[in-house]
Write a protein that holds these residues in place. Sequence first.
Motif, PDB file in Angstrom:
ATOM      1  N   GLN A 176       0.822  -1.218   0.000  1.00  0.00           N
ATOM      2  CA  GLN A 176       0.000   0.000   0.000  1.00  0.00           C
ATOM      3  C   GLN A 176       0.855   1.268   0.000  1.00  0.00           C
ATOM      4  N   LYS A 177       2.189   1.076  -0.061  1.00  0.00           N
ATOM      5  CA  LYS A 177       3.126   2.213  -0.017  1.00  0.00           C
ATOM      6  C   LYS A 177       2.864   3.093   1.203  1.00  0.00           C
ATOM      7  N   LEU A 178       2.628   2.418   2.330  1.00  0.00           N
ATOM      8  CA  LEU A 178       2.344   3.086   3.589  1.00  0.00           C
ATOM      9  C   LEU A 178       3.596   3.008   4.467  1.00  0.00           C
ATOM     10  N   PRO A 179       4.317   4.103   4.621  1.00  0.00           N
ATOM     11  CA  PRO A 179       5.569   4.062   5.388  1.00  0.00           C
ATOM     12  C   PRO A 179       5.331   3.763   6.864  1.00  0.00           C
ATOM     13  N   ILE A 180       6.363   3.231   7.508  1.00  0.00           N
ATOM     14  CA  ILE A 180       6.321   2.895   8.931  1.00  0.00           C
ATOM     15  C   ILE A 180       7.444   3.654   9.625  1.00  0.00           C
ATOM     16  N   ASN A 181       7.146   4.206  10.793  1.00  0.00           N
ATOM     17  CA  ASN A 181       8.212   4.771  11.615  1.00  0.00           C
ATOM     18  C   ASN A 181       8.222   4.033  12.945  1.00  0.00           C
ATOM     19  N   VAL A 182       9.376   3.466  13.267  1.00  0.00           N
ATOM     20  CA  VAL A 182       9.545   2.739  14.528  1.00  0.00           C
ATOM     21  C   VAL A 182      10.263   3.663  15.504  1.00  0.00           C
ATOM     22  N   PHE A 183       9.645   3.933  16.652  1.00  0.00           N
ATOM     23  CA  PHE A 183      10.233   4.865  17.607  1.00  0.00           C
ATOM     24  C   PHE A 183       9.913   4.411  19.025  1.00  0.00           C
ATOM     25  N   SER A 184      10.514   5.066  20.009  1.00  0.00           N
ATOM     26  CA  SER A 184      10.284   4.707  21.407  1.00  0.00           C
ATOM     27  C   SER A 184       9.203   5.589  22.016  1.00  0.00           C
ATOM     28  N   ILE A 185       8.161   4.958  22.547  1.00  0.00           N
ATOM     29  CA  ILE A 185       7.096   5.697  23.215  1.00  0.00           C
ATOM     30  C   ILE A 185       7.557   6.137  24.603  1.00  0.00           C
ATOM     31  N   PHE A 186       8.671   5.577  25.077  1.00  0.00           N
ATOM     32  CA  PHE A 186       9.190   5.927  26.399  1.00  0.00           C
ATOM     33  C   PHE A 186      10.086   7.161  26.345  1.00  0.00           C
ATOM     34  N   LYS A 187      10.356   7.659  25.172  1.00  0.00           N
ATOM     35  CA  LYS A 187      11.226   8.816  24.991  1.00  0.00           C
ATOM     36  C   LYS A 187      10.354  10.072  24.904  1.00  0.00           C
ATOM     37  N   THR A 188      10.475  10.925  25.874  1.00  0.00           N
ATOM     38  CA  THR A 188       9.618  12.105  25.951  1.00  0.00           C
ATOM     39  C   THR A 188       9.722  12.969  24.690  1.00  0.00           C
ATOM     40  N   GLY A 189       8.577  13.290  24.116  1.00  0.00           N
ATOM     41  CA  GLY A 189       8.525  14.148  22.934  1.00  0.00           C
ATOM     42  C   GLY A 189       8.800  13.449  21.618  1.00  0.00           C
ATOM     43  N   ALA A 190       9.072  12.136  21.656  1.00  0.00           N
ATOM     44  CA  ALA A 190       9.431  11.417  20.421  1.00  0.00           C
ATOM     45  C   ALA A 190       8.281  11.384  19.423  1.00  0.00           C
ATOM     46  N   LEU A 191       7.073  11.150  19.901  1.00  0.00           N
ATOM     47  CA  LEU A 191       5.916  11.090  19.001  1.00  0.00           C
ATOM     48  C   LEU A 191       5.736  12.412  18.269  1.00  0.00           C
ATOM     49  N   LYS A 192       5.840  13.497  18.984  1.00  0.00           N
ATOM     50  CA  LYS A 192       5.687  14.813  18.358  1.00  0.00           C
ATOM     51  C   LYS A 192       6.791  15.073  17.351  1.00  0.00           C
ATOM     52  N   ARG A 193       8.024  14.652  17.664  1.00  0.00           N
ATOM     53  CA  ARG A 193       9.132  14.873  16.730  1.00  0.00           C
ATOM     54  C   ARG A 193       8.934  14.077  15.444  1.00  0.00           C
ATOM     55  N   VAL A 194       8.380  12.873  15.549  1.00  0.00           N
ATOM     56  CA  VAL A 194       8.094  12.081  14.346  1.00  0.00           C
ATOM     57  C   VAL A 194       7.070  12.809  13.485  1.00  0.00           C
ATOM     58  N   VAL A 195       6.003  13.282  14.111  1.00  0.00           N
ATOM     59  CA  VAL A 195       4.927  13.968  13.396  1.00  0.00           C
ATOM     60  C   VAL A 195       5.427  15.250  12.736  1.00  0.00           C
ATOM     61  N   MET A 196       6.389  15.893  13.368  1.00  0.00           N
ATOM     62  CA  MET A 196       6.946  17.134  12.811  1.00  0.00           C
ATOM     63  C   MET A 196       7.977  16.868  11.723  1.00  0.00           C
ATOM     64  N   GLY A 197       8.288  15.583  11.480  1.00  0.00           N
ATOM     65  CA  GLY A 197       9.233  15.244  10.416  1.00  0.00           C
ATOM     66  C   GLY A 197      10.685  15.314  10.831  1.00  0.00           C
ATOM     67  N   GLU A 198      10.949  15.321  12.122  1.00  0.00           N
ATOM     68  CA  GLU A 198      12.332  15.385  12.599  1.00  0.00           C
ATOM     69  C   GLU A 198      12.955  13.979  12.584  1.00  0.00           C
ATOM     70  N   ASP A 199      14.270  13.941  12.776  1.00  0.00           N
ATOM     71  CA  ASP A 199      15.008  12.681  12.757  1.00  0.00           C
ATOM     72  C   ASP A 199      14.787  11.947  14.070  1.00  0.00           C
ATOM     73  N   GLU A 200      13.720  11.173  14.121  1.00  0.00           N
ATOM     74  CA  GLU A 200      13.376  10.406  15.311  1.00  0.00           C
ATOM     75  C   GLU A 200      12.961   9.014  14.881  1.00  0.00           C
ATOM     76  N   GLY A 201      13.513   8.010  15.529  1.00  0.00           N
ATOM     77  CA  GLY A 201      13.181   6.636  15.168  1.00  0.00           C
ATOM     78  C   GLY A 201      13.771   6.246  13.833  1.00  0.00           C
ATOM     79  N   THR A 202      13.164   5.236  13.231  1.00  0.00           N
ATOM     80  CA  THR A 202      13.595   4.747  11.916  1.00  0.00           C
ATOM     81  C   THR A 202      12.434   4.745  10.956  1.00  0.00           C
ATOM     82  N   LEU A 203      12.610   5.373   9.808  1.00  0.00           N
ATOM     83  CA  LEU A 203      11.586   5.396   8.775  1.00  0.00           C
ATOM     84  C   LEU A 203      11.803   4.240   7.811  1.00  0.00           C
TER      85      LEU A 203
END
Length: 238
Positions: A208-235
């Motif tokens: 489906q050409k649906l990208p996945i980002n794997v990140f840590s939910i235990f890392k404060t602010g990580a979810l927001k950084r992913v949504v903002m397009g910053e270098d967080e987790g693995t795309l």
Amino acid sequence: MTAPKFRRILLKLSGEALMGDDAYGINPAMLGSIVAEIKSVTDLGVELGVVIGGGNIFRGVGGTATGMDRATADYMGMLATVMNAMALSDAMRQAGINARVQSALNIEQVVEPYIRGKAIRYLEEGKVVIFGAGTGNPFFTTDTAAALRGSEIGAEMVLKATKVDGIYTADPKKDPQATRFARISFDEAIGRNLAVMDATAFALCRDQKLPINVFSIFKTGALKRVVMGEDEGTLVHV
């Protein structure tokens, strides 16, 4: 304020993410932390769907499940995900987040059934939609449910929240030399035999050409950084 890079996402939470340091069940402090992370992105206007696992509850009856029929065990696991979805929804309500729970199993006295059109309408209204009971079928994991629901609601990305802040060349707990991938293609992840999601979910996201980002939910602010397009987790991309 900088606008978020993604407008509609599907967040995959494992049941274990709710345990914190507990052996099983729901840790109130961890639940509150996850809700705070979610609120940080919904406040940006991001439309958010959530698929949640049930391992934190189901492991509490793991001893009785020995030798159990696989389909029966899977249905029990689906019910555990509905319990988690209800707990998450209630915690969101207390935090001022408008949320709805939809279940792939028909238990209307408890939560409403999954209806794709209604789920999309809720998202457009700014509500968080929590999808319980997986796909509603045994033999399919909540990873597959995340890939399926993400595709159905038109999510721009599936975010897989884990205990590790991305995909590494090796297990970082065992190999101090292991390095994190910032980006990796589906084909390379398959070639390296990296355990991103279960095979069915991974194949669906790739098709489906649906990208996945794997990140840590235990890392404060990580979810927001992913949504903002910053270098967080693995795309993981096509």
